[in-house]
Design an enzyme around this catalytic site. Sequence first.
Site, PDB file in Angstrom:
ATOM      1  CG  ASP A   1      -8.588  -4.280  -2.670  1.00  0.00           C
ATOM      2  OD1 ASP A   1      -9.778  -4.088  -2.410  1.00  0.00           O
ATOM      3  OD2 ASP A   1      -7.863  -3.444  -3.230  1.00  0.00           O
TER       4      ASP A   1
ATOM      5  CG  HIS B   1      -2.067   0.902   1.114  1.00  0.00           C
ATOM      6  ND1 HIS B   1      -1.982   2.247   1.371  1.00  0.00           N
ATOM      7  CD2 HIS B   1      -3.334   0.663   0.701  1.00  0.00           C
ATOM      8  CE1 HIS B   1      -3.167   2.792   1.147  1.00  0.00           C
ATOM      9  NE2 HIS B   1      -4.008   1.859   0.722  1.00  0.00           N
TER      10      HIS B   1
END
Length: 425
Positions: A359, A302
């Site tokens: 996700d 991320h």
Amino acid sequence: MVAGRFEVNDKILDAPLVESTVGDSGIDIRKLRNETGLVTYDPGFANTASCRSAITYINGEEGVLLYRGYPIEQLAENSRFTEVAYLLIYGELPTPEQQRRFSERLTYHTMIHEDMKKFFEGYPPTAHPMAILSAMIASLSTYYPETGHPQELELNMIRLLAKAKTIAAFAYKKSIGQPFMYPQNHLSYPANFLYMMFAVPAEPYEVPPVMEEALNLLLILHADHEQNCSTSTVRAVASSEANLFASVAAGVNALWGPLHGGANQKVIEMLEMIQRDGANYKKYVERAKDKDDPFRLMGFGHRVYKNYDPRARILKKMAERVLNSLGVSDPLLDLAQRLEEVALNDPYFIEKKLYPNVDFYSGLIYRAIGIPTDMFTVMFALGRLPGWIAHYKELKEDPDTRIWRPRQVYIGHPKREYVPAGKRG
Ligand code: ACO
């Protein structure tokens, strides 16, 4: 207060501090180009604050996420999605009366204009639902154009939140050739969506409570994430004074990419591929580390989190609970857990601080509740709507807003003379 003093080209620029309430403060470089003739170079804007915002705070090093100051864990544990939507858009948790009125308005505006149903007929059955969602959201502006009336934006925000789930469910029904199911006013926001997705005219349909609960949680966890790619896109488009629907349709398109919201679909496709390959997950961890191999572990890493994404932690637990409660045994959950364990103990992932993101586990829950893989990113978009709307509203109300128009460092040819076709080569 001066935050930085830059000495460039024999000129000195004193850059004032832009103070945050918590987290990174900024250096105001608005005078940089005029006073020094230089611009900043920051690909991907990793060091650039494009605005001041009071909506969401993330501390990526410590894995902290706050909506309007409230920790995501507390909201996930206690609240309803519509309450979180209200909080993000209006800045405070609603009183019971405000909540009642907000939910009532969201219910009242759930139906789409009957003529819009015809739009679905034009798409091939194989159409990706993200393309339909973005086109239909942009099309809402044809029914609800902005004329500049002050209450119009307020109403359009409600319309967008209320109608997007109907559009999403209709896109699914169209893809499987079933009749559209109209919303049911007595149902909650997530239950209404599940009803429109899974009910059929000939059969009674009760939304299983665990599915409603799981969807409520997923929507909350996706509701905002400060200046991510899609939200920045919404803000960029809105900065030109484009209307709400046009700006949010652009955000849907930005979300679609596999490096952003499209990753939830890619995670499941990756897990299926590994499963087909004999569940040899260690091989894929090795591939992800190989610089010459384009393969990446989808759902890992991320831009902001350099620690476990707090949303992934909550979803991991929910994935186990939903599967148990629905009696679904999914080998992909087991595979995901083993993959995570290996990756989290591998020096490559440790050094680069690559952890599961939101996700990684969301797709397993969507799968368990029967949502098809190509609808996963649509689910993310439904959750992100309150965030996009809140940012649109904040940008409109911010006196510092200017049209987004970054500079560049030009590396092409200097000026040169045109060469007629016959004299080239
Ligand atoms: N698998 C293997 N290596 C990775 C991964 C991964 N998933 N993610 C990052 N890396 C490596 C990169 O190769 C890079 O290595 P290097 O320093 O040796 O060049 C380093 O970690 C930093 O990665 P960047 O791509 O530079 O980080 P950036 O902040 O630009 O990208 C992103 C973040 C796009 C999320 C990236 O981690 C990625 O591609 N992850 C997989 C896709 C994904 O899950 N996206 C969803 C993000 S969450 C969301 O949008 C909802």
